[in-house]
Write a protein that holds these residues in place. Structure first.
Motif, PDB file in Angstrom:
ATOM      1  N   ARG A 179      11.994 -14.550 -34.808  1.00 14.59           N
ATOM      2  CA  ARG A 179      13.452 -14.369 -34.627  1.00 14.59           C
ATOM      3  C   ARG A 179      13.782 -14.086 -33.164  1.00 14.59           C
ATOM      4  N   LEU A 180      13.036 -13.178 -32.563  1.00 16.70           N
ATOM      5  CA  LEU A 180      13.291 -12.802 -31.166  1.00 16.70           C
ATOM      6  C   LEU A 180      13.175 -14.017 -30.237  1.00 16.70           C
ATOM      7  N   VAL A 181      12.083 -14.755 -30.392  1.00 16.22           N
ATOM      8  CA  VAL A 181      11.814 -15.862 -29.465  1.00 16.22           C
ATOM      9  C   VAL A 181      12.770 -17.033 -29.718  1.00 16.22           C
ATOM     10  N   GLY A 186      13.425 -20.096 -27.197  1.00 19.71           N
ATOM     11  CA  GLY A 186      12.009 -20.274 -26.869  1.00 19.71           C
ATOM     12  C   GLY A 186      11.210 -20.856 -28.024  1.00 19.71           C
ATOM     13  N   VAL A 187       9.975 -21.179 -27.710  1.00 24.28           N
ATOM     14  CA  VAL A 187       9.038 -21.792 -28.657  1.00 24.28           C
ATOM     15  C   VAL A 187       7.861 -20.839 -28.838  1.00 24.28           C
ATOM     16  N   LEU A 188       7.314 -20.809 -30.048  1.00 22.15           N
ATOM     17  CA  LEU A 188       6.231 -19.878 -30.356  1.00 22.15           C
ATOM     18  C   LEU A 188       5.020 -20.633 -30.907  1.00 22.15           C
ATOM     19  N   VAL A 189       3.854 -20.304 -30.370  1.00 19.83           N
ATOM     20  CA  VAL A 189       2.620 -21.009 -30.743  1.00 19.83           C
ATOM     21  C   VAL A 189       1.564 -19.965 -31.121  1.00 19.83           C
ATOM     22  N   LEU A 190       0.877 -20.154 -32.219  1.00 23.18           N
ATOM     23  CA  LEU A 190      -0.202 -19.226 -32.592  1.00 23.18           C
ATOM     24  C   LEU A 190      -1.363 -19.420 -31.612  1.00 23.18           C
ATOM     25  N   ALA A 191      -1.724 -18.340 -30.906  1.00 31.25           N
ATOM     26  CA  ALA A 191      -2.766 -18.443 -29.879  1.00 31.25           C
ATOM     27  C   ALA A 191      -4.159 -18.504 -30.503  1.00 31.25           C
ATOM     28  N   HIS A 192      -5.045 -19.217 -29.851  1.00 36.40           N
ATOM     29  CA  HIS A 192      -6.475 -19.297 -30.203  1.00 36.40           C
ATOM     30  C   HIS A 192      -6.786 -18.981 -31.676  1.00 36.40           C
TER      31      HIS A 192
END
Ligand code: AMP
Ligand code: MN
Ligand code: MN
Ligand code: MN
Length: 285
Positions: A179-181, A186-192
């Motif tokens: 929600r924040l991003v 913005g875009v959100l990506v699950l890291a590693h």
């Protein structure tokens, strides 16, 4: 690959737990031929503006980013947020609020560890120097003091989630993070995803995607080539973005090189950046 289009979408400065100042990071980026670099410190965007400024004079485009710790299915995962909206003061403040609460948690963890081993907060702070303190520094302090022989042992015996000195870190839920991003465009990506505990991995990835995460970090210095191929397929099948980066931390992760990862195992393909840009353009407020 053409050295003129080296892309790295995951790198840290001293604003979190990297060892480089923005000036050192950008000099290194220019030296290795990076054209696009995302600065993704943990829970802060405070190094982004200076990095962008430095990048302009060096011919390196700096994308605003942040690596956020979020709770997802009862675990803490890292998600990479991208987009200029992260620099808005209210968003930037929300991010650092969690970082500051984390310092309080480090004090509690240090007190427990000191009672158990004699190694405490001051030892970890001395190792962290100007970097943001994390359990990685407590682990190195334990090795330095001879309490354990190695970093993995430090986590196994003292610092890991089932070990006696562990104190959970405060974090936003993955839903709140999305929600924040997204509210900032913005875009959100699950890291590693490959670094997530194997037994929980599929469940965590599915939960993150269901919560609205836009993509997966595919090319990463801790992902073996076959893992990268698997995550790329997973992203494609799920209609998700695929991103990547070295996760450079300077001296704090020796062997991980800006732009190319570990032994050259990271090469972010230009179409992945184009897709990220298109997604950001579509989400822009
Ligand atoms: P913190 O954010 O203070 O909980 O610390 C997290 C950091 O500890 C991570 O970014 C890693 O650098 C390090 N870390 C966590 N678990 C391990 C592990 N099992 N082995 C080595 N490093 C770890
Ligand atoms: Mn880190
Ligand atoms: Mn991470
Ligand atoms: Mn990182």
């Amino acid at each position: 690959m053409d050295t003129a289009c080296v892309i790295d979408l995951h790198a840290h400065t001293r604003a979190s737990d990297g060892s480089d100042t923005p000036a050192q990071l950008l000099a290194q980026a220019a030296a290795v031929g990076i054209s696009v670099l995302a600065v993704t410190d943990h829970d802060t965007v405070e190094a982004v503006a200076e990095s962008q400024e430095l990048g302009r004079s060096l011919g390196v485009e700096v994308l605003p980013g942040c690596e956020i710790s979020a709770t997802c299915a009862n675990m803490v995962v890292h998600v990479l947020a991208y987009g200029p909206g992260l620099l808005e003061p209210a968003t930037a403040r929300t991010l650092v609020q969690y970082r500051d609460e984390r310092m309080h948690r480090n004090e509690q963890l240090g007190a427990r560890l000191h009672a158990l081993t004699g190694v405490g907060l001051p030892d970890a702070l001395a190792i962290a120097g100007p970097s943001r303190l994390s359990r990685a520094h407590f682990a190195r302090a334990l090795v330095s003091a001879g309490v354990v022989a190695s970093i993995p042992e430090a986590f196994e015996h003292w610092l890991g989630p089932h070990a006696p000195a562990y104190v959970a870190s405060p974090a936003m839920s993955i839903e709140a993070t999305v929600r924040l991003v997204h509210a900032t465009g913005g875009v959100l990506v699950l890291a590693h995803p490959g670094r997530i505990e194997a037994a929980a991995r599929d469940r965590i990835v599915a939960t993150a995607v269901a919560a609205g995460v836009d993509g997966l970090e595919v090319w990463h210095s801790e992902h073996a080539p076959e893992e990268q191929a698997r995550w790329a397929r997973h992203a494609k099948q799920g209609g998700l973005l695929a991103t990547g980066g070295s996760d450079y931390h300077g001296l704090h992760k020796p062997g991980v090189h800006l732009g190319t990862g570990r032994d050259g195992n990271v090469a972010v393909p230009p179409p992945a950046l184009a897709a990220l840009r298109a997604c950001l353009a579509a989400l822009a407020p």
